[in-house]
Enzyme design. Structure first.
Site, short mmCIF file in Angstrom:
data_model
loop_
_atom_site.label_atom_id
_atom_site.label_comp_id
_atom_site.label_asym_id
_atom_site.label_seq_id
_atom_site.Cartn_x
_atom_site.Cartn_y
_atom_site.Cartn_z
N SER C 46 1.05 -1.32 0.07
CA SER C 46 -0.47 -0.01 -0.01
C SER C 46 0.93 1.12 0.12
CB SER C 46 -0.62 0.26 1.12
OG SER C 46 -2.20 -1.26 0.62
N ASN C 47 1.87 1.02 0.87
CA ASN C 47 2.54 2.28 0.71
C ASN C 47 3.58 2.74 0.34
OD1 ASN C 47 2.20 3.73 3.41
ND2 ASN C 47 2.23 2.12 3.96
N LYS C 166 -1.08 -10.17 7.41
CA LYS C 166 -0.99 -8.77 8.01
C LYS C 166 -2.09 -7.85 8.76
CE LYS C 166 0.40 -4.67 6.23
NZ LYS C 166 1.35 -3.44 5.67
N SER C 168 -4.15 -4.84 9.05
CA SER C 168 -3.60 -3.01 9.30
C SER C 168 -4.55 -2.86 10.15
CB SER C 168 -3.79 -2.06 7.97
OG SER C 168 -2.61 -3.07 6.91
N GLY C 190 0.51 -4.82 11.86
CA GLY C 190 -0.10 -3.83 10.33
C GLY C 190 0.13 -2.64 10.83
#
Lengths: 295, 295, 295, 295
Positions: C46-47, C166, C168, C190
């Site tokens: 995502s990042n 994971k 988040s 996450g």
């Protein structure tokens, strides 16, 4: 079956500055509403700050409304939903004794995750079985976090005393599903901006905060729709959109009461925790009212 | 500042089959809780079906709890949040008169969209200014639809009588923000499965439905954490996960009461609209209890 | 079974001012990450603005990461979730060819209402059946609107190549349910503020935006926890709370990249529609970084 | 300004059993749509499984649609929204080259929490500045998690190439706010059950999954409304409610494709992860179709 078709304000409760009920102001407001092109009033409802009133106060305001409205021939629909089934039955019977003609029943909502189809059916059927009055189901997920499924409303409609619903979520797609299944169910728009869209699919009226101070244009809209003047109806509907948003979602009851104060009614303060409308909100509503034709 | 650190059940209200309060059963339950490794009880709270009780009933059960618990040295934290600021103040003062040592204050939640930062600050500060007792803020968005921002809790913590919070949403990231800003704020896990995670970031205890019938393993978990036995603490925490989910989110108060009935307490019926736990739920909880070590 | 326990940054993609990938900057960042106390990196995630990259670009950055990291002995976990099952399988196989050791698979999320238990099981099992690599399930409802139920994760864990997840959303209560059922499932926090709470209930590490520039304090926290120094672990966790909130929820990737720019890494611009961090956000992050001990 | 008023299906993409695009089936469907009382088609949109197609495939289907529709005089509105601003501009320009007359632009939605007013304004204005074609904004929060505020739409309407919006959320109250401010904004109902309510407040048409196989009754509804036959319009609207709910919210694209298969079109399979409609769903849709007058 009682035909409730028409326009109703869920009326505000007049409070004094010390938060006590201003019965004199409530009565003078009621006299004004009785002279407006309205079919009755709803009390106590969300905009009445019913959630902020004791049970005794709720009974008191029902009585005041019934007594003042009786000579006018206007209907009183009493809000009688409580958190428990037993209390809702009790309150509904009291409202009948005090002179209400129908009741609007908000669902229990504290344990919102538990208010599933079966629980809602059992609750409303138990209330309807014991109710002397016809019942409107009140769907207002913005306040309750409970959103009736179409199927729940359709099954409730089979009970002879559950005659309709007020939908404040303005979900036209769901209400189309309901009205397709139970065309005689009396559906009411629960906010002013949904009146015409709801009428277009078979709703019979509206229960709208806006009707507290804008009954005349709402009535003109309603009559234009019924007469097939769709362009006129649309124009009135759009002319009311911004003020409707202001006195419901945007500024809530403090905004509604301020708009009433500027329109010949007594709005007055709310009970806390609601805070008075700020300067920006007042200016915004002043501007919107100036653009509006309330006659 | 009163140090409330420890473990508390938000206790259920014992009802008879006719839905009246079963004071005898409540008292016998209280005697049992007084003998458990608990630091006190919360009453009336969400699991007490406080939302389903009248104001008079709430005062009654506070009095019963105070009277029964006093000899045991256990604390009573009374739930006193009402929809209005004025009623919350009134109820808080009554709770103090009746013998509570602190209060747990749920926010007003009917007009949830209006319960923004400024409104919440004004409400809680007004209550705290008039409260004879220290206050825990109660964050339970699953029931209220109001979810406190970290910043709101941080600003409330500046009031000398607002000493902590119960967070039933189990949001560890938000609580880390709060505890980083106000390390002495007394934070409580609001559900059994969050106890160890919350302790790990500085919470001082838990207010947990599970503690109604599983005080011993929760105490062992708590002591293991405090003694640095993190593996043991983890194992107990995980052993409680499924039953915790069952008696909170999955089956709610009917599930909790059924589990109590199977564990030496009086659970009994709920008030309607909540319906009795069905056969599948009972079987599920039976299975989970059989796997559990409650001693 | 591959043991992925440890700390990983979901690394950002370095872009030039014209939004093209800055491969030189990505490589120099990778060299720095390789020298940090990290167990590997996640890319693209995502990042990394993976959602803003073409399929070809995603393969390119996987290759760059694999090549740069190989000599360091650090792991590459590749993000390979695509909207279709077929593409996810294809991408997973490509990632294996390019040198990834495991994959992190975000669910399809456009038709989020259709991503129910059965659909998610069928999708992940189909991917796992064809995958040469072990799979971590990626639960990130803030971006996908899809929130895995505990039961879905538990059933997926039965597949030999689905080794962990994971989370988040940092939902400790759900992850306790998962770990109680499948204790060997490799769960990762996450987000940075959930690391210690997740470790406390049996998670094996974290995949955290914060690790892009704060690997050292996160490692100290991790080691303190493993050594039973819970007070030290708590203090580090709380010291990171505000910066973690800033570079995730509050300011997102623009905030994360700005913080990297101030911490010896290349953050650089994001792709549009994301806008550069404003003056207030920069000041806020400057202040938070100044309070932080990154060594 | 291009006047797009009218009725459009967001058409499905025909796939073979191996999930490849069935161009022959797409073309034969297009021939049928060209002979229906429709004003054009939308492609690729949500119901086209655009999210499940590569960029190259999206361009291919745009070309096929443009080529097949050109002789018929029907309009092609191409869906060109991508996750980045740059790609959205590129796709919009390609769609113009391939023969689309307008574009429908879904917002970027991965970083949904960042898609605030300012970001959406900047994104759409940048696209509109570079677009050779008029733009419809596409509001579909059920898929994107991004819900445009009225104010955002109102400000976007000031751009000369942003001529309207499709609202799949069917929020009549918001659209009343928009149309009150910008009466010439071309608003389209985004689901069949909202067509009449939207027309009643000034919308100019509908972009509706239902139009894939029920163009004739939708056209009759539209004509009845325009001719002031509100009772007839209402009756048609309600007759379509249940099938509309079935092929959108309840069964999604698999349901829509099944209904097409039963109505003289090629529906065929979806791409995975979407699963084929189960036996119960097929039976449900069979029953609803049997009740329907599609001529």
């Amino acid at each position: 079956m009682l035909n409730l078709a028409g326009l109703y304000p869920p009326i505000v409760t007049a409070f004094n500055e010390d938060e006590s009920i201003a019965y004199d102001k409530l009565e003078s407001n009621l006299q004004k509403w009785a002279s407006q092109p309205l079919d009755g009033v709803i009390m106590p409802g969300s905009n009445s700050e019913a959630a902020y009133m004791t049970t005794a106060e709720r009974l008191d305001v029902i009585k005041v409304c019934a007594d003042v409205l009786k000579p006018s021939g206007k209907r009183l629909v009493a809000g009688t939903g409580m958190e428990t089934t037993a209390e809702t039955i009790w309150m509904t019977q009291k409202a009948a004794d005090l002179g209400a003609e129908a009741v609007l029943v908000i669902p229990p909502y504290f344990f919102k995750g538990s208010m599933k189809h079966d629980v809602l059916l059992a609750h409303y059927r138990a209330v309807a079985d014991e109710s002397p009055l016809p019942i409107l189901v009140y769907n207002v997920p913005a306040f309750t976090g409970v959103d009736f499924a179409a199927q729940t409303l359709i099954e409730l409609a089979a009970h002879p005393r559950i005659i309709g619903a007020k939908d404040s979520s303005a979900t036209v797609t769901k209400m189309a599903d309901v009205l397709a299944a139970v065309p005689d169910f009396q559906v009411f728009a629960g906010t002013g901006s949904a009146l015409l869209p709801f009428l277009s699919i078979g709703a019979v009226g509206g229960v709208m905060a806006l009707a507290n101070f804008a009954a005349k244009p709402l009535r003109k809209l309603y009559e234009a729709f019924r007469a097939g003047r769709s362009e006129e109806a649309k124009n009135i509907q759009l002319s009311l959109a911004h003020i409707n948003t202001a006195v419901t979602g945007k500024y809530g009851v403090p905004g509604l009461k301020y708009a009433m104060d500027q329109s010949g009614f007594y709005g007055g303060p709310t009970r806390r925790p609601l805070l008075p409308l700020g300067a920006e909100g007042r200016k915004d509503i002043d501007r919107l009212l100036a653009e509006l034709d309330l006659e």
